[in-house]
Design a protein around this motif. Structure first.
Motif, PDB file in Angstrom:
ATOM      1  N   ARG A 100      22.175 -25.978 -20.495  1.00  0.00           N
ATOM      2  CA  ARG A 100      23.194 -26.117 -21.534  1.00  0.00           C
ATOM      3  C   ARG A 100      23.183 -27.525 -22.123  1.00  0.00           C
ATOM      4  O   ARG A 100      23.302 -27.705 -23.339  1.00  0.00           O
ATOM      5  N   ALA A 101      23.024 -28.526 -21.268  1.00  0.00           N
ATOM      6  CA  ALA A 101      23.003 -29.910 -21.751  1.00  0.00           C
ATOM      7  C   ALA A 101      21.810 -30.148 -22.670  1.00  0.00           C
ATOM      8  O   ALA A 101      21.931 -30.841 -23.685  1.00  0.00           O
ATOM      9  N   GLU A 102      20.671 -29.582 -22.318  1.00  0.00           N
ATOM     10  CA  GLU A 102      19.481 -29.738 -23.160  1.00  0.00           C
ATOM     11  C   GLU A 102      19.673 -29.071 -24.519  1.00  0.00           C
ATOM     12  O   GLU A 102      19.260 -29.604 -25.552  1.00  0.00           O
ATOM     13  N   ILE A 103      20.291 -27.899 -24.510  1.00  0.00           N
ATOM     14  CA  ILE A 103      20.524 -27.180 -25.765  1.00  0.00           C
ATOM     15  C   ILE A 103      21.499 -27.953 -26.644  1.00  0.00           C
ATOM     16  O   ILE A 103      21.295 -28.101 -27.849  1.00  0.00           O
ATOM     17  N   GLN A 136      37.275 -19.808 -25.395  1.00  0.00           N
ATOM     18  CA  GLN A 136      36.598 -19.988 -26.657  1.00  0.00           C
ATOM     19  C   GLN A 136      36.591 -21.455 -27.034  1.00  0.00           C
ATOM     20  O   GLN A 136      37.559 -22.171 -26.822  1.00  0.00           O
ATOM     21  N   GLY A 137      35.507 -21.879 -27.638  1.00  0.00           N
ATOM     22  CA  GLY A 137      35.417 -23.260 -28.082  1.00  0.00           C
ATOM     23  C   GLY A 137      35.703 -23.356 -29.557  1.00  0.00           C
ATOM     24  O   GLY A 137      35.963 -22.383 -30.242  1.00  0.00           O
ATOM     25  N   SER A 138      35.654 -24.572 -30.086  1.00  0.00           N
ATOM     26  CA  SER A 138      35.936 -24.799 -31.491  1.00  0.00           C
ATOM     27  C   SER A 138      34.676 -24.756 -32.330  1.00  0.00           C
ATOM     28  O   SER A 138      34.719 -24.954 -33.529  1.00  0.00           O
ATOM     29  N   GLY A 139      33.541 -24.520 -31.730  1.00  0.00           N
ATOM     30  CA  GLY A 139      32.285 -24.438 -32.442  1.00  0.00           C
ATOM     31  C   GLY A 139      31.197 -24.055 -31.469  1.00  0.00           C
ATOM     32  O   GLY A 139      31.434 -23.902 -30.287  1.00  0.00           O
ATOM     33  N   GLU A 140      29.979 -23.923 -31.983  1.00  0.00           N
ATOM     34  CA  GLU A 140      28.887 -23.597 -31.098  1.00  0.00           C
ATOM     35  C   GLU A 140      27.646 -24.356 -31.528  1.00  0.00           C
ATOM     36  O   GLU A 140      27.507 -24.748 -32.683  1.00  0.00           O
ATOM     37  N   THR A 141      26.766 -24.556 -30.570  1.00  0.00           N
ATOM     38  CA  THR A 141      25.510 -25.209 -30.841  1.00  0.00           C
ATOM     39  C   THR A 141      24.421 -24.162 -31.009  1.00  0.00           C
ATOM     40  O   THR A 141      24.271 -23.288 -30.171  1.00  0.00           O
ATOM     41  N   ARG A 142      23.691 -24.253 -32.085  1.00  0.00           N
ATOM     42  CA  ARG A 142      22.625 -23.303 -32.348  1.00  0.00           C
ATOM     43  C   ARG A 142      21.403 -23.621 -31.494  1.00  0.00           C
ATOM     44  O   ARG A 142      20.894 -24.746 -31.506  1.00  0.00           O
ATOM     45  N   TYR A 143      20.940 -22.626 -30.742  1.00  0.00           N
ATOM     46  CA  TYR A 143      19.735 -22.782 -29.939  1.00  0.00           C
ATOM     47  C   TYR A 143      18.523 -22.783 -30.863  1.00  0.00           C
ATOM     48  O   TYR A 143      18.405 -21.931 -31.756  1.00  0.00           O
ATOM     49  N   LEU A 144      17.608 -23.718 -30.663  1.00  0.00           N
ATOM     50  CA  LEU A 144      16.478 -23.900 -31.567  1.00  0.00           C
ATOM     51  C   LEU A 144      15.228 -23.119 -31.150  1.00  0.00           C
ATOM     52  O   LEU A 144      14.126 -23.438 -31.584  1.00  0.00           O
ATOM     53  N   ASN A 145      15.424 -22.103 -30.288  1.00  0.00           N
ATOM     54  CA  ASN A 145      14.329 -21.202 -29.889  1.00  0.00           C
ATOM     55  C   ASN A 145      13.186 -21.974 -29.225  1.00  0.00           C
ATOM     56  O   ASN A 145      11.999 -21.640 -29.380  1.00  0.00           O
ATOM     57  N   THR A 146      13.563 -22.988 -28.459  1.00  0.00           N
ATOM     58  CA  THR A 146      12.603 -23.904 -27.850  1.00  0.00           C
ATOM     59  C   THR A 146      11.578 -23.201 -26.963  1.00  0.00           C
ATOM     60  O   THR A 146      10.402 -23.562 -26.954  1.00  0.00           O
ATOM     61  N   CYS A 147      12.018 -22.182 -26.225  1.00  0.00           N
ATOM     62  CA  CYS A 147      11.134 -21.547 -25.245  1.00  0.00           C
ATOM     63  C   CYS A 147      10.458 -20.273 -25.757  1.00  0.00           C
ATOM     64  O   CYS A 147       9.745 -19.621 -25.004  1.00  0.00           O
ATOM     65  N   ARG A 148      10.685 -19.941 -27.022  1.00  0.00           N
ATOM     66  CA  ARG A 148      10.215 -18.652 -27.528  1.00  0.00           C
ATOM     67  C   ARG A 148       8.715 -18.442 -27.320  1.00  0.00           C
ATOM     68  O   ARG A 148       8.268 -17.344 -26.963  1.00  0.00           O
ATOM     69  N   ASP A 149       7.920 -19.457 -27.533  1.00  0.00           N
ATOM     70  CA  ASP A 149       6.462 -19.314 -27.477  1.00  0.00           C
ATOM     71  C   ASP A 149       5.831 -19.938 -26.227  1.00  0.00           C
ATOM     72  O   ASP A 149       4.618 -20.153 -26.182  1.00  0.00           O
ATOM     73  N   LYS A 150       6.658 -20.177 -25.201  1.00  0.00           N
ATOM     74  CA  LYS A 150       6.137 -20.812 -23.996  1.00  0.00           C
ATOM     75  C   LYS A 150       5.595 -19.825 -22.970  1.00  0.00           C
ATOM     76  O   LYS A 150       4.947 -20.232 -21.990  1.00  0.00           O
ATOM     77  N   GLY A 151       5.871 -18.533 -23.145  1.00  0.00           N
ATOM     78  CA  GLY A 151       5.358 -17.536 -22.206  1.00  0.00           C
ATOM     79  C   GLY A 151       5.991 -17.598 -20.837  1.00  0.00           C
ATOM     80  O   GLY A 151       5.351 -17.249 -19.832  1.00  0.00           O
ATOM     81  N   ILE A 152       7.247 -18.028 -20.755  1.00  0.00           N
ATOM     82  CA  ILE A 152       7.936 -18.123 -19.467  1.00  0.00           C
ATOM     83  C   ILE A 152       8.290 -16.714 -18.982  1.00  0.00           C
ATOM     84  O   ILE A 152       8.956 -15.955 -19.687  1.00  0.00           O
ATOM     85  N   GLU A 185      20.823 -18.216 -37.789  1.00  0.00           N
ATOM     86  CA  GLU A 185      21.376 -19.501 -38.217  1.00  0.00           C
ATOM     87  C   GLU A 185      22.580 -19.905 -37.390  1.00  0.00           C
ATOM     88  O   GLU A 185      22.837 -21.091 -37.166  1.00  0.00           O
ATOM     89  N   GLN A 186      23.348 -18.913 -36.939  1.00  0.00           N
ATOM     90  CA  GLN A 186      24.548 -19.224 -36.152  1.00  0.00           C
ATOM     91  C   GLN A 186      24.217 -19.697 -34.748  1.00  0.00           C
ATOM     92  O   GLN A 186      24.720 -20.718 -34.283  1.00  0.00           O
ATOM     93  N   CYS A 187      23.401 -18.900 -34.049  1.00  0.00           N
ATOM     94  CA  CYS A 187      23.229 -19.134 -32.613  1.00  0.00           C
ATOM     95  C   CYS A 187      21.776 -19.215 -32.179  1.00  0.00           C
ATOM     96  O   CYS A 187      21.501 -19.638 -31.056  1.00  0.00           O
ATOM     97  N   GLY A 188      20.829 -18.794 -33.032  1.00  0.00           N
ATOM     98  CA  GLY A 188      19.446 -18.731 -32.599  1.00  0.00           C
ATOM     99  C   GLY A 188      19.220 -17.542 -31.689  1.00  0.00           C
ATOM    100  O   GLY A 188      20.045 -16.625 -31.610  1.00  0.00           O
ATOM    101  N   ASP A 189      18.100 -17.533 -31.000  1.00  0.00           N
ATOM    102  CA  ASP A 189      17.793 -16.410 -30.115  1.00  0.00           C
ATOM    103  C   ASP A 189      18.886 -16.257 -29.064  1.00  0.00           C
ATOM    104  O   ASP A 189      19.323 -17.226 -28.440  1.00  0.00           O
ATOM    105  N   LEU A 190      19.306 -15.018 -28.855  1.00  0.00           N
ATOM    106  CA  LEU A 190      20.537 -14.732 -28.115  1.00  0.00           C
ATOM    107  C   LEU A 190      20.303 -14.634 -26.611  1.00  0.00           C
ATOM    108  O   LEU A 190      19.450 -13.867 -26.148  1.00  0.00           O
ATOM    109  N   LEU A 191      21.080 -15.396 -25.855  1.00  0.00           N
ATOM    110  CA  LEU A 191      21.037 -15.312 -24.396  1.00  0.00           C
ATOM    111  C   LEU A 191      21.700 -14.012 -23.949  1.00  0.00           C
ATOM    112  O   LEU A 191      22.854 -13.755 -24.286  1.00  0.00           O
ATOM    113  N   VAL A 192      20.975 -13.197 -23.186  1.00  0.00           N
ATOM    114  CA  VAL A 192      21.527 -11.923 -22.725  1.00  0.00           C
ATOM    115  C   VAL A 192      21.699 -11.882 -21.207  1.00  0.00           C
ATOM    116  O   VAL A 192      22.439 -11.052 -20.687  1.00  0.00           O
ATOM    117  N   ARG A 193      21.004 -12.778 -20.503  1.00  0.00           N
ATOM    118  CA  ARG A 193      21.151 -12.878 -19.050  1.00  0.00           C
ATOM    119  C   ARG A 193      20.988 -14.346 -18.702  1.00  0.00           C
ATOM    120  O   ARG A 193      20.021 -14.986 -19.104  1.00  0.00           O
TER     121      ARG A 193
END
Length: 290
Positions: A100-103, A136-152, A185-193
């Motif tokens: 979360r801190a990195e995001i 609920q917070g007052s805003g959200e940080t958009r995830y920049l899809n950092t790991c999308r192409d890392k094959g984790i 644009e709002q949240c980036g790739d969605l965390l589901v787990r």
């Protein structure tokens, strides 16, 4: 018409929940519908059985009668995993090691994100993101899809994310009118787990509403910005007809602070202890509805 009342057992019922219950059961009466009670205990670390028991008891005391058996998300792991497998097979899910801190350090915050500015206006829905029944917070940080192409690989100890391709989701809110949101644009790739192995609110509620054939989603305006991503996810899961949406005003403790589960002066349990009758609690909640 089938709707749901869906509290998270991470605290006791308070007047804000009662206001939502009045909206939910009121809409069901208007449309000759049914209400299911769904305990959203997907967060295993924060959920407590004592809160669940108290919520169910308080609802019964207030006269809110649900249809059918109580549904608990903790019993539905196989359903969530089975639904996600279809997206895994389509290569739409990937592993993420970001904290979360990195995001928050790398992402686009509410002050600068084009679609997460924290505003709420007709024709657009870019309000603060949050969890139904949670904090609920007052805003959200958009995830920049950092790991999308890392094959984790997907597995324990990593987050699982679903790809949110660019595109606008449009829907009509019965209170706020036409809305449009772009989840990419709002949240980036969605965390589901999450990394703890918990299914996230966004994912669990979308699967449940789909599988349970919920026709009407009635909740507070703090969850308006969750709607576009849930519609997108529901489409990916195969839902063709979306539910109707109604986002009602929140009950505010002050001009800038909504009621929370830590507000003992508005907790149903505390009001009962103070001698309030169910009728008085309902009258107070009805007054707060405006």
């Amino acid at each position: 018409m089938l709707t749901r009342f869906a509290p998270a057992p991470t605290g006791y019922l308070h007047l804000g929940h009662v206001v939502n219950a009045l909206h939910v059961w009121g809409a069901a009466r208007e449309r000759d519908g049914r209400v299911i009670l769904r305990i959203e205990d997907h967060d295993r670390q924060r959920s407590r059985l004592e809160y669940e028991t108290s919520i169910i008891e308080d609802l019964a005391w207030l006269g809110f009668k649900h249809d059918g058996e109580v549904i608990r998300q903790r019993d539905r792991h196989h359903i969530y995993h089975g639904a996600l497998q279809r997206l895994i097979d389509r290569e739409l899910v990937y592993g993420c090691t970001c904290t979360r801190a990195e995001i928050q350090g790398a992402g686009i915050g509410p002050a600068s994100a084009r679609a997460a500015s924290g505003e709420l206006r007709r024709g657009h829905a870019v309000a603060a993101s949050g969890r139904e029944g949670g904090d609920q917070g007052s805003g959200e940080t958009r995830y920049l899809n950092t790991c999308r192409d890392k094959g984790i690989p997907l597995g324990d100890g990593v987050g699982w994310r679903v790809i949110m391709a660019p595109g606008v989701e449009r829907f009509f809110d019965e209170i706020l009118g036409p809305q449009e949101q772009d989840p990419s644009e709002q949240c980036g790739d969605l965390l589901v787990r999450d990394r703890m192995g918990n299914w996230t609110y966004q994912y669990a509620v979308t699967v449940d509403d789909h599988v349970q054939r919920i026709t009407d989603v009635i909740r507070g305006q703090d969850l308006l910005s969750s709607t576009g991503r849930q519609i997108r996810l529901a489409k990916l899961l195969g839902r063709q007809e979306m539910p109707r949406f109604r986002h009602h005003a929140l009950v505010m403790k002050s001009a800038a602070q909504k009621l929370s589960k830590s507000d003992h002066d508005t907790g149903v349990r505390d009001l009962r202890t103070a001698g309030w009758t169910a009728e008085k609690v309902l009258e107070k909640a009805a007054t707060l509805m405006g």
